[in-house]
Design an enzyme around this catalytic site. Sequence first.
Site: not given
Ligand code: C5P
Length: 306
Positions: A13, A101-103, A105-108, A110, A143
């Site tokens: 995404k 891609p890993v880490a 920002g594209m929700a890999g 998730s 995500d």
């Molecule tokens: O929900 P997820 O595990 O993907 O989120 C990863 C990290 O991103 C959380 O530990 C938090 O630090 C941050 N986050 C946030 N607010 C959100 C979603 C994610 O601070 N709404």
Amino acid sequence: MPVHTVTVRVPAKVNLQLSVGPREDDGYHQLVTVFQAISIFDDLVITKGEPGCGTSLSVTGDQTHGVPTDESNLAMKAASLIAKKCDIDIDAHMEIKKSIPVAGGMAGGSADAAAAILAIDSLYSLDLTRDEMNEIASQLGSDVPFMLSGGTAIGQGRGDQLTAALSRGTYHWVLALSTVGLSTPAVYTECDRLRAGLEIAEPQISDSLMQALLSGDSSQVGKLLVNDLQAAACSLRPALRLILDVGQEYGALGAIVSGSGPTVAFLVEDEDQGLDLAVALTASGVVGSVTRAYGPVHGAKVVDSR
Ligand code: C5P
């Protein structure tokens, strides 16, 4: 014939809008985001094993660096959550064929969790409803519900409360990838640090972006791309600013850090402009690697079952 192996394909995404509210007491932030699923896919293949063998995971492909294969992998967490909820033993092996891609920002991660939910549901004929899947998904990560639905959607709350968004046309993207990822919690923490002492308003959906998507006006969408995490990602990785500048110089309709970065996403007019920009970015020497994609595409779906 009982099913033995199921393959689920799941997209990556980008966030067309990512508006971040103040930090809440639980450490999370209220978000208003607009997700678009794009055509970079992971495939998850789940195969039944001998009774008692438990759940295992392997990850293959070019993009495997830093992906855990133990219980900390979101696909493994998905399996143990479903096993508990449905009171079943999941004696099966999951193979993730990674292209997202890993880490990045594209929700890999998730995406793989969403793929695991759908794959397990299908392999064990659980007939989970969409609501049940979404509930499991949002426990795994903000995500994950979107990776089940795909398309274009507005995410609220932590990003997991979804409403479908109306979008016309196809959007073409050029993605500048970095070899080293960024940690999402670290980027949110940096965002808080940069905004310390400022009054942070409740995030609002951009009506003009919704209008531009509805009319399929990609040049307007390009101008309206917004990401409140961009300053934080650029602060942690200053080279991202150079990459954003190169894309803008070469006439991209819009340039944005994807989610918490470090992938930079450029919206372009069509495939030809995408190719030109990809060549320019590669030649600039400031980008690790470049790939192209289009969106919106479907969410996680079963592509093979045998
Ligand atoms: O929900 P997820 O595990 O993907 O989120 C990863 C990290 O991103 C959380 O530990 C938090 O630090 C941050 N986050 C946030 N607010 C959100 C979603 C994610 O601070 N709404």
